[in-house]
Design an enzyme around this catalytic site. Structure first.
Site, PDB file in Angstrom:
ATOM      1  N   GLY A  14      35.736  41.247  34.835  1.00 16.27           N
ATOM      2  CA  GLY A  14      35.253  41.559  36.191  1.00 16.27           C
ATOM      3  C   GLY A  14      34.234  42.676  36.171  1.00 16.27           C
ATOM      4  CB  SER A  15      32.218  44.101  33.650  1.00 18.79           C
ATOM      5  OG  SER A  15      32.113  42.986  32.786  1.00 18.79           O
ATOM      6  CB  ILE A  19      35.952  49.808  38.988  1.00 20.81           C
ATOM      7  CG1 ILE A  19      36.194  50.652  40.255  1.00 20.81           C
ATOM      8  CG2 ILE A  19      36.654  50.425  37.780  1.00 20.81           C
ATOM      9  CD1 ILE A  19      37.640  50.715  40.725  1.00 20.81           C
ATOM     10  N   GLY A  20      34.322  47.758  37.199  1.00 22.28           N
ATOM     11  CA  GLY A  20      34.123  47.118  35.891  1.00 22.28           C
ATOM     12  C   GLY A  20      32.715  47.324  35.365  1.00 22.28           C
ATOM     13  CE1 TYR A 158      44.476  45.053  44.358  1.00 20.12           C
ATOM     14  CE2 TYR A 158      45.171  46.898  45.725  1.00 20.12           C
ATOM     15  CZ  TYR A 158      44.414  46.400  44.680  1.00 20.12           C
ATOM     16  OH  TYR A 158      43.603  47.237  43.959  1.00 20.12           O
TER      17      TYR A 158
END
Ligand code: NAD
Length: 265
Positions: A14-15, A19-20, A158
Site C-alpha cells: 500500500g505504498s 503513510i506507505g 477497523y
C-alpha cells in the site's frame, strides 16, 4: 546515525499513497531497494518514478502491483519477487478504514476488512518469515493504529482488525527467538493522508459540516487527550517505522506514534 539499511530489499505494501509512500521514500533515502505496491500497475510505476526523481535513487524503486486482499494475486507477487531476490524487510501497511454504524456492517464487509487489513499481512509474513529465519536477517512491521488499544465505536470493524495485527506481530515475534529477525507493530494516531481525507469527507456528509470546520475542532472535540493537538505527519510515522527496523533489540513490541492520545503508561 547509520541505520544499516543500504541495499536491503524492502516491500512496502500500500505504498502508492499516504503513510506507505512516505515509508518507501525514507527507505530509498537510506539506500534500500524498495518495492512499491498498490492495486494499479501504472500507479505503482508512476510512484516509483516520482520517488526516484525525489531521492535520486535510480533503479531502486520498483513497481510491485497486486491486490493483496486476493490470495492469488498475493502469491503471484511473491513468485515475482522471489525471482528477483530475497525480501529483507516487509512493511505490512495496506489498510482500509471508513466510518460506519456497527449495525450496518454486514458479514461481507467484515470479511473484506479481515482480508485487506489482516490476511494480506498474514499471507506475506507466512511466505517470507521462514527465509528470513533461515538467512538470519529479517524485519517485519505491521502498521496497526492507536485504535488497536483504544477501539472506536464509529469504526468497530477497523478497530478489531488493528487489534488483531498487534497479536499477529507479537505471536510472530515469538518465532524469532535468538535470531536477527524482528517483528513489530507501529501504532499511528490520526495522520493526514488521502485515506483520512476520505474519512473526513464521509463525516462531513454525515454531520452536514464543512471539512475544515471538522478538522479544526477535531482534536478538541474527539481527541482531547492528544498531547500533539494536530494530525501526525506521515513523515513522522515513516521515520519511526524505518528506525524500528534498524534496531535488533526492538522486537515484539508496538511503537506508538500517536501524539500521546493513549493516556497510559
Ligand atoms: P491511504 O488510504 O492513504 O493509503 C492506503 C494504501 O493502500 C494506498 O496505496 C492503496 O492503494 C493501498 N491499498 C488499499 N487496498 C489495497 C489492496 N487491497 N492491495 C494493495 N494495496 C491496497 O491510507 P493511510 O492513511 O496512508 O493508511 C496506511 C495504513 O496506516 C493503514 O493500514 C491504516 O489503517 C494505518 N493507519 C492510518 C492512520 C491515519 O490516520 N491515516 C492512523 C492509524 C493507522
Amino acid at each position: 546515525m547509520n541505520l544499516q539499511l543500504q541495499d536491503k530489499r524492502v516491500l512496502v505494501t500500500g505504498s502508492t499513497s499516504g503513510i506507505g509512500k512516505n515509508i518507501a521514500e525514507k527507505y530509498l533515502t537510506e539506500g534500500a531497494i524498495v518495492y512499491i505496491n498498490g492495486r494499479n500497475e501504472a500507479r505503482c510505476r508512476e510512484v516509483a518514478n516520482e520517488l526516484t526523481d525525489l531521492t535520486g535513487a535510480e533503479g531502486r524503486a520498483l513497481a510491485a502491483a497486486a491486490d493483496l486482499s486476493d490470495s492469488e494475486q498475493s502469491d503471484a507477487l511473491l513468485a515475482d519477487l522471489e525471482a528477483q531476490g530475497s525480501i529483507d524487510i516487509l512493511i505490512n501497511n495496506t489498510g482500509i478504514f471508513e466510518v460506519k454504524p456497527f449495525v450496518e456492517i454486514t458479514d461481507e464487509e467484515w470479511t473484506r476488512y479481515f482480508n485487506v487489513n489482516i490476511l494480506s499481512a498474514v499471507r506475506l509474513s507466512r511466505a517470507l518469515l521462514p527465509a528470513m529465519l533461515e538467512r538470519n536477517y529479517g524485519r517485519i512491521v505491521n502498521i496497526s493504529s492507536e485504535c488497536a488499544v483504544k477501539p472506536l465505536g464509529q469504526m468497530v470493524h477497523y478497530s478489531v482488525t488493528k487489534t488483531a495485527l498487534l497479536s499477529l506481530s507479537r505471536a510472530l515475534a515469538e518465532l524469532t527467538k535468538g535470531k536477527n529477525v524482528t517483528v513489530n507493530s507501529v501504532l499511528p494516531g490520526p495522520t493526514w493522508t488521502e485515506g483520512v481525507e476520505n474519512y473526513f469527507q464521509t463525516l462531513s456528509e454525515e454531520e452536514g459540516k464543512p471539512i475544515d470546520e471538522l478538522t479544526r475542532n477535531y482534536f478538541a472535540d474527539h481527541e482531547p487527550s492528544s498531547l500533539l493537538q494536530r494530525f501526525v505527519d506521515a513523515v513522522e510515522v515513516a521515520e519511526a517505522t524505518v528506525y524500528l527496523t534498524s534496531n535488533r533489540a526492538m522486537n515484539g513490541q508496538g511503537l506508538r506514534v500517536e501524539g500521546g492520545i493513549i493516556r497510559a503508561l
